[in-house]
Design a protein around this motif. Structure first.
Motif, PDB file in Angstrom:
ATOM      1  N   UNK A 212      -4.908  19.868   6.624  1.00  0.00           N
ATOM      2  CA  UNK A 212      -5.834  20.863   6.063  1.00  0.00           C
ATOM      3  C   UNK A 212      -6.551  21.539   7.227  1.00  0.00           C
ATOM      4  N   UNK A 213      -6.137  22.747   7.572  1.00  0.00           N
ATOM      5  CA  UNK A 213      -6.754  23.471   8.669  1.00  0.00           C
ATOM      6  C   UNK A 213      -6.564  22.729   9.984  1.00  0.00           C
ATOM      7  N   UNK A 214      -7.634  22.448  10.722  1.00  0.00           N
ATOM      8  CA  UNK A 214      -7.555  21.773  12.002  1.00  0.00           C
ATOM      9  C   UNK A 214      -7.655  20.249  11.871  1.00  0.00           C
ATOM     10  N   UNK A 215      -7.635  19.767  10.675  1.00  0.00           N
ATOM     11  CA  UNK A 215      -7.763  18.323  10.439  1.00  0.00           C
ATOM     12  C   UNK A 215      -6.506  17.786   9.773  1.00  0.00           C
ATOM     13  N   UNK A 216      -6.237  16.523  10.030  1.00  0.00           N
ATOM     14  CA  UNK A 216      -5.200  15.774   9.331  1.00  0.00           C
ATOM     15  C   UNK A 216      -5.885  14.656   8.550  1.00  0.00           C
ATOM     16  N   UNK A 217      -5.283  14.292   7.423  1.00  0.00           N
ATOM     17  CA  UNK A 217      -5.870  13.291   6.546  1.00  0.00           C
ATOM     18  C   UNK A 217      -4.815  12.239   6.214  1.00  0.00           C
ATOM     19  N   UNK A 218      -5.111  10.978   6.495  1.00  0.00           N
ATOM     20  CA  UNK A 218      -4.273   9.865   6.060  1.00  0.00           C
ATOM     21  C   UNK A 218      -4.993   9.237   4.870  1.00  0.00           C
ATOM     22  N   UNK A 219      -4.467   9.487   3.667  1.00  0.00           N
ATOM     23  CA  UNK A 219      -5.184   9.176   2.431  1.00  0.00           C
ATOM     24  C   UNK A 219      -4.434   8.091   1.676  1.00  0.00           C
ATOM     25  N   UNK A 220      -5.181   7.120   1.157  1.00  0.00           N
ATOM     26  CA  UNK A 220      -4.600   6.098   0.280  1.00  0.00           C
ATOM     27  C   UNK A 220      -4.268   6.723  -1.069  1.00  0.00           C
ATOM     28  N   UNK A 221      -3.063   6.472  -1.556  1.00  0.00           N
ATOM     29  CA  UNK A 221      -2.655   6.939  -2.878  1.00  0.00           C
ATOM     30  C   UNK A 221      -3.051   5.862  -3.893  1.00  0.00           C
TER      31      UNK A 221
ATOM     32  N   UNK B 131       0.853  -1.185   0.000  1.00  0.00           N
ATOM     33  CA  UNK B 131       0.000   0.000   0.000  1.00  0.00           C
ATOM     34  C   UNK B 131       0.888   1.235   0.000  1.00  0.00           C
ATOM     35  N   UNK B 132       0.255   2.387  -0.237  1.00  0.00           N
ATOM     36  CA  UNK B 132       0.932   3.689  -0.178  1.00  0.00           C
ATOM     37  C   UNK B 132      -0.042   4.673   0.450  1.00  0.00           C
ATOM     38  N   UNK B 133       0.408   5.380   1.489  1.00  0.00           N
ATOM     39  CA  UNK B 133      -0.410   6.333   2.221  1.00  0.00           C
ATOM     40  C   UNK B 133       0.301   7.679   2.281  1.00  0.00           C
ATOM     41  N   UNK B 134      -0.498   8.753   2.249  1.00  0.00           N
ATOM     42  CA  UNK B 134       0.034  10.114   2.367  1.00  0.00           C
ATOM     43  C   UNK B 134      -0.680  10.823   3.518  1.00  0.00           C
ATOM     44  N   UNK B 135       0.111  11.384   4.435  1.00  0.00           N
ATOM     45  CA  UNK B 135      -0.449  12.149   5.543  1.00  0.00           C
ATOM     46  C   UNK B 135      -0.463  13.619   5.148  1.00  0.00           C
ATOM     47  N   UNK B 136      -1.657  14.259   5.212  1.00  0.00           N
ATOM     48  CA  UNK B 136      -1.843  15.654   4.798  1.00  0.00           C
ATOM     49  C   UNK B 136      -2.404  16.456   5.971  1.00  0.00           C
TER      50      UNK B 136
END
Length: 265
Positions: free
Chosen positions: A117-126, A110-115
């Protein structure tokens, strides 16, 4: 009276080999008186003829064959074989079963990207395994989600993407448990630097290796020790292919977005 042929047949049936009638039989064969004469005694065996010594053939006497003299055998002393005694069990009659070796599971991919955005964080699958590009359809959908949630639509990355397995070969354990520990440690370390109100988990690999849950947790809020409140979402490709998932996401967002909306709004 019967004739000679039938008489012989009867006598043969009664197994009579020789017979002598007391009176002359009619139609009988002429008698043969020579059969009644006694047999001659057998002749005595001839005496052996003695030969002179000159007539005897002299056979040369063959000396007995001598056996070869055997050489004495020299035995080389050899070390005695070591006899190992069988291992004695701790208790008589107790047999310990062999413990099967655990077979390591193949490493997940798998590949994941931590982003951020404002007061939130996003761990998104690439979806492609590479970082998002500005014109990627998945990235454009992510920007729409952030605008609908009241967050900046240009998230910034927190570190490099997490690509698993880390090593292409080697003896290092890279199974699912090792991947889960690595992802959780990575996310916790990045979020210690910048606290956030909610962590989005976008895609099934993000759910599995950050929260140890499966697809049934989509559209739900989760709690994991050491991490902020979590919100589980389907992957970006699944949202583009299944409109029903997108409709469910909008309904849950109305409730969850209260975690990151600022007090001034």
């Amino acid at each position: 009276m019967i004739d000679e042929a039938r008489r012989r047949a009867y006598l043969g049936a009664m197994q009579v080999v020789s017979w002598l009638p007391r009176v002359a039989l009619p139609f009988a064969a002429p008698p043969r008186p020579e059969l009644l004469e006694p047999l001659e005694p057998p002749a005595a065996p001839a005496a052996p003829v003695l030969r002179s010594d000159a007539e005897l053939k002299v056979v040369p006497e063959v000396p007995p064959r001598q056996r070869p003299v055997e050489r004495p055998k020299i035995e080389v002393p050899r070390p005695a074989a070591r006899i190992e005694a069988p291992a004695v069990a701790a208790s008589e009659g107790a047999v310990e079963p062999a413990t099967p070796k655990a077979v390591p599971l193949p490493p997940p991919r798998f590949a994941l990207q931590l982003l951020r955005a404002g007061r939130c964080a996003l761990l998104v699958e690439l979806p492609t395994g590479d970082s998002f590009q500005s014109r990627d359809p998945a990235y454009l959908l992510l920007k729409d989600l952030l605008r609908a949630a009241g967050l900046p639509d240009s998230p910034r990355p927190l570190g490099e993407p997490v690509r698993w397995p880390l090593l292409r070969s080697g003896s290092l354990d890279q199974g699912p448990q090792a991947a889960r520990e690595y992802v959780q440690t990575f996310v916790a370390a990045r979020l210690e630097e910048e606290a956030c109100a909610c962590l989005w988990l976008v895609g099934l690999p993000a759910l599995r290796f950050a929260a140890a849950v499966e697809a049934e947790a989509y559209h739900r809020e989760l709690r994991i020790e050491g991490l902020p409140p979590l919100w589980a979402l389907p992957g970006l490709e699944a949202l583009m292919e299944e409109p029903a998932c997108k409709a469910e996401l909008w309904r849950t967002m109305r409730r969850v977005r209260m975690r990151w909306i600022s007090v001034n709004e």
